[in-house]
Design a protein around this motif. Structure first.
Motif, short mmCIF file in Angstrom:
data_model
loop_
_atom_site.label_atom_id
_atom_site.label_comp_id
_atom_site.label_asym_id
_atom_site.label_seq_id
_atom_site.Cartn_x
_atom_site.Cartn_y
_atom_site.Cartn_z
N LEU A 552 24.82 48.84 47.26
CA LEU A 552 24.10 47.77 47.79
C LEU A 552 24.64 46.49 46.99
O LEU A 552 25.15 45.38 47.60
N THR A 553 24.39 46.51 45.71
CA THR A 553 24.81 45.26 45.08
C THR A 553 25.83 45.46 44.11
O THR A 553 26.22 46.26 43.51
N HIS A 554 27.13 44.69 44.83
CA HIS A 554 28.43 45.13 44.09
C HIS A 554 28.70 43.57 43.27
O HIS A 554 28.91 42.48 43.94
N PHE A 555 28.67 43.57 42.02
CA PHE A 555 28.88 42.53 41.39
C PHE A 555 30.54 42.29 41.06
O PHE A 555 31.47 43.20 40.79
N TYR A 556 31.02 41.09 41.23
CA TYR A 556 32.48 40.55 41.04
C TYR A 556 32.67 40.58 39.65
O TYR A 556 31.82 40.18 38.93
N PRO A 557 33.67 40.79 39.08
CA PRO A 557 34.06 40.59 37.59
C PRO A 557 34.34 39.37 37.46
O PRO A 557 34.93 38.62 38.51
N PRO A 558 33.85 38.68 36.37
CA PRO A 558 33.47 39.29 35.08
C PRO A 558 31.78 39.43 35.06
O PRO A 558 31.15 39.82 34.00
N PHE A 559 31.08 39.02 36.43
CA PHE A 559 29.62 39.32 36.29
C PHE A 559 29.35 40.76 36.35
O PHE A 559 27.89 40.99 36.05
N ASN A 560 29.95 41.62 36.54
CA ASN A 560 29.70 42.91 36.64
C ASN A 560 29.30 43.40 35.04
O ASN A 560 28.63 44.39 34.74
N LEU A 561 29.91 42.83 33.93
CA LEU A 561 29.70 42.94 32.54
C LEU A 561 27.98 42.59 32.32
O LEU A 561 27.33 43.25 31.63
N LEU A 562 27.57 41.55 32.99
CA LEU A 562 26.08 41.25 32.78
C LEU A 562 25.37 42.33 33.46
O LEU A 562 24.22 42.66 32.78
N ALA A 563 25.67 42.91 34.63
CA ALA A 563 24.87 43.88 34.97
C ALA A 563 24.92 45.12 34.29
O ALA A 563 24.03 45.84 33.92
N LEU A 564 26.07 45.27 33.62
CA LEU A 564 26.40 46.49 32.60
C LEU A 564 25.45 46.34 31.43
O LEU A 564 24.91 47.35 31.02
#
Length: 704
Positions: A552-564
């Motif tokens: 459902l929640t797909h983070f674009y890079p580089p925001f995916n690092l925040l989720a990680l």
């Protein structure tokens, strides 16, 4: 002057003519497929029919154009008139994979695989465009979840965010159809079977395929008992027909106009799978409606994903050039820190994509190979840079920047990978890839011949040239510097040097180079005929992976690092419940709000999507009045059918019809034919009148 041909009655003197060797009769009974038959039952009935009617091998073109395909025309007519089961296309494409996988020296399985693909797309051509969308995006339901939902009266919260897209079908596909088309294997629980398949990737899938060969080739026995505890079709659960086609390598099916129109609708965001970004959101295909859909659902549109990917690579290229131009030896500037951050986000995004899609589908796109090489070069640079700073080794740091310089070989073409989505450039890539494979195979022969001459020349000139010197001399000769060989042939040996060098120059310059040029030319000619299918296949796989993910929640890079950084540690001691999912949604909306704003502004000012997405006018309703009795029932669990049609006002559904056609009664009861269908109907009427005229003239000539 026209030539008059007199018909002649046939005589009964001669012997009866034997039928064509490729003629296949449809002697078997048509498959009686009920509206409520399960996916497994539909596969079994279709496989029994195809096994009965196809008893002689035929090529794809013979099935499509000659009498060998009469049984397929009969099957398509029967299914169009009688079958309303929504899983019919899914079943045909699953059988396509089944027959393609099983080896058969007689060629029957290949013929049956081609037959399944032909029937699948011909069946779609009998439908309206909206009905084709219904069938192509119908997802195989999970019987177990349906029973639990009915018994407990609990609303399902949809698929898990971490469920892979196609991996559940890739990794257990070897056992998917084998038990339907043959004896069942060892029983196992469906739930346990699905959980085990999610963890399989790459080589494990190939092992499963090899292990299932004996079951795939088993003879189908009609009426055989089914093992209720082991459902061989469970890997296909929650997959639609387009995803199954990608798994089955049904490239001809995916290249059909009606299928590509659906895929293009997904690419442009006219068809979406997530319309809300909430805790209880469910994934199902639907037409996009800006009045009811969440604006953040536009983040999953493949067109915008690709656009942001290009922007991300442009920023990465800017940081890359800044670091290389400055090359701070014993300090780490802010630009270099940003480069590390960008490379880490890019690496995590590629790993997530690999896990979601699986290795088989990830490697289907040639640009993903560039991504992996870029990641390896970036990791090598970071390791050498850190080691050089730790040991204060200036030479090692210099080598690290030299390694980083290699990144440009792959980063610059990767930015322009968007050109591969155009038909021209996208068609050339499969040709270059096939030519590269043939070139590598041919170079094996070149290396063998090269090593033989290198050994001989090195031994007879051991007093004059060393092994590295002789290696460089022969390499120059091979790449066209033939004059070098004539200069050194007497220095190698006065007796054996000249004749051996003449033979080597002749082989390398004339025979080997001429053969290589001819082979690559033939390879290009062979592949270019099917390059469009290869291009559309890669394009279709990219669109499906980008849009139909169960996350459902797909983070674009580089925001995916925040989720990680934020949520990955919390998974260790907090349950992944609705609160956890809601927190991810909040972070996604907070970080991606500017991107959504740009998307909404683009759609508002351009107006390209806003004019179509409300009414979805490009996908028209049922074709003709004669198809009125063939209307399919609504597929409530997919979001289409009556549910989706009621979202479209009746007036707007007819807005695209010319006034002259509306006055002519062509919109009777909402049955809206396309312009092409009207022309085809007029052409059929002219052909009928011409046939009647020819029959009349022939009867008059017989009387004379």
């Amino acid at each position: 002057m026209p030539v008059r041909v007199r018909s002649r009655a046939m005589t009964n003197d001669g012997a009866a003519r034997s039928p064509s060797p490729t003629l296949v009769h449809h002697e078997g009974d048509p498959p009686e497929i009920g509206d409520n038959d399960t996916f497994r039952e539909v596969i079994k009935k279709l496989s029994i029919f195809l096994t009965d009617v196809i008893t002689l091998p035929s090529t794809f073109e013979q099935l499509r154009t000659t009498a060998a395909g009469d049984c397929l025309r009969f099957l398509v007519d029967y299914l169009s008139a009688n079958c309303k089961n929504p899983s019919i296309v899914n079943s045909l494409l699953a059988l396509k994979w089944h027959y393609n996988t099983a080896p058969d020296p007689r060629g029957l399985n290949e013929t049956r695989a081609n037959a399944c693909e032909i029937v699948a797309w011909r069946f779609l051509t009998r439908l309206s465009e909206r009905e084709a969308v219904d069938f192509c995006l119908y997802e195989i339901p999970d019987p177990e979840e349906t029973r639990v939902s009915q018994n407990n009266d609990i609303e399902n919260s949809g698929p898990s965010e971490r469920d892979p897209l196609l991996i559940q079908a890739q990794n257990a596909i070897g056992n998917a159809i084998s038990d339907v088309a043959g004896p069942p294997s060892s029983p196992s629980r469906t739930g346990r079977h699905r959980s085990s398949t999610v963890s399989r990737t790459g080589s494990t899938r190939r092992v499963a395929l090899l292990d299932s060969i004996t079951q795939l080739t088993a003879t189908i026995v009609e009426g055989s008992s089914d093992d209720e505890e082991h459902d061989p079709t469970s890997p296909f659960i929650q997959l639609n027909a387009l995803e199954i086609a990608a798994i089955a390598d049904a490239k001809r099916f995916l290249s059909q106009h009606v299928v590509q129109k659906i895929i293009t609708g997904i690419w442009n965001g006219e068809i979406i799978f997530w319309d809300q970004l909430s805790v209880h959101a469910t994934k199902k295909p639907r037409y996009y409606n800006s009045a009811t859909a969440d604006p953040f659902s536009r983040l999953r549109v493949p067109k915008y994903l690709k656009s942001f990917e290009v922007f991300f690579f442009l920023v990465l290229l800017f940081l890359y050039y800044s670091v290389l131009v400055k090359q701070a030896t014993f300090s780490i500037p802010v630009v270099e820190v940003m480069l590390y951050f960008w490379l880490a986000a890019f690496t995590y995004d590629e790993i997530s994509e690999w896990i979601d899609a699986g290795s088989i589908f990830y490697t289907a796109d040639v640009w993903n190979l560039f991504d992996m090489i870029m990641i390896c070069i970036g990791i090598a640079f970071a390791c050498m840079r850190i080691a050089g700073l730790y040991t204060h080794n200036e030479e090692l740091i210099s080598k690290a920047f030299d390694v980083l310089s290699l990144e440009a070989l792959f980063m610059v073409p990767r930015i322009f990978s968007i050109l591969s989505l155009s038909p021209y450039w996208g068609t050339l890539i499969p040709c270059l890839r096939a030519m590269g494979k043939d070139f590598i195979k041919f170079m094996v022969l070149v290396v063998v011949i090269y090593l033989g001459f290198l050994t001989t020349f090195s031994l007879i000139s051991r007093d004059t040239f060393t092994l590295p010197q002789m290696t460089m001399i022969l390499t120059k000769i091979f790449f066209g510097s033939t004059y070098v060989g004539f200069d050194v042939m007497t220095l190698i040996d006065e007796v054996f040097g000249p004749p051996l060098m003449l033979i080597f120059i002749t082989l390398s310059s004339i025979l080997l180079m001429g053969s290589l040029t001819g082979m690559l030319s033939n390879s290009f000619s062979r592949v270019i005929t099917h390059a469009r299918e290869e291009y559309l296949y890669v394009y279709s796989v990219y669109v499906l992976e980008a849009s139909t993910s169960n996350r459902l929640t797909h983070f674009y890079p580089p925001f995916n690092l925040l989720a990680l950084i934020i949520f990955r540690p919390l998974r260790l001691f907090l349950p992944s419940d609705n609160k956890f999912r809601a927190a991810r949604i909040i972070l996604l909306k907070a970080t991606h709000l500017p991107i959504v704003g740009v998307i909404e502004a683009y759609e508002y000012f351009v107006g390209k999507v806003s004019a179509k997405r409300e009414e979805f006018a490009r996908f028209r309703g049922p074709r003709m009045q004669t198809q009125k009795t063939l209307r399919r029932p609504p597929f409530n669990n997919t979001g289409f059918g009556n549910g989706s049609h009621t979202q479209i006002p009746e007036a707007s559904a007819h807005a695209h019809i010319p006034r002259s056609r509306r006055q002519a009664g062509l919109e009777d009861d909402g049955e809206v034919p396309t312009d092409v269908e009207v022309k085809i109907a007029e052409l059929n009427q002219k052909i009928d009148r011409l046939t009647d005229l020819v029959i009349t003239l022939q009867s008059q000539n017989d009387k004379i």
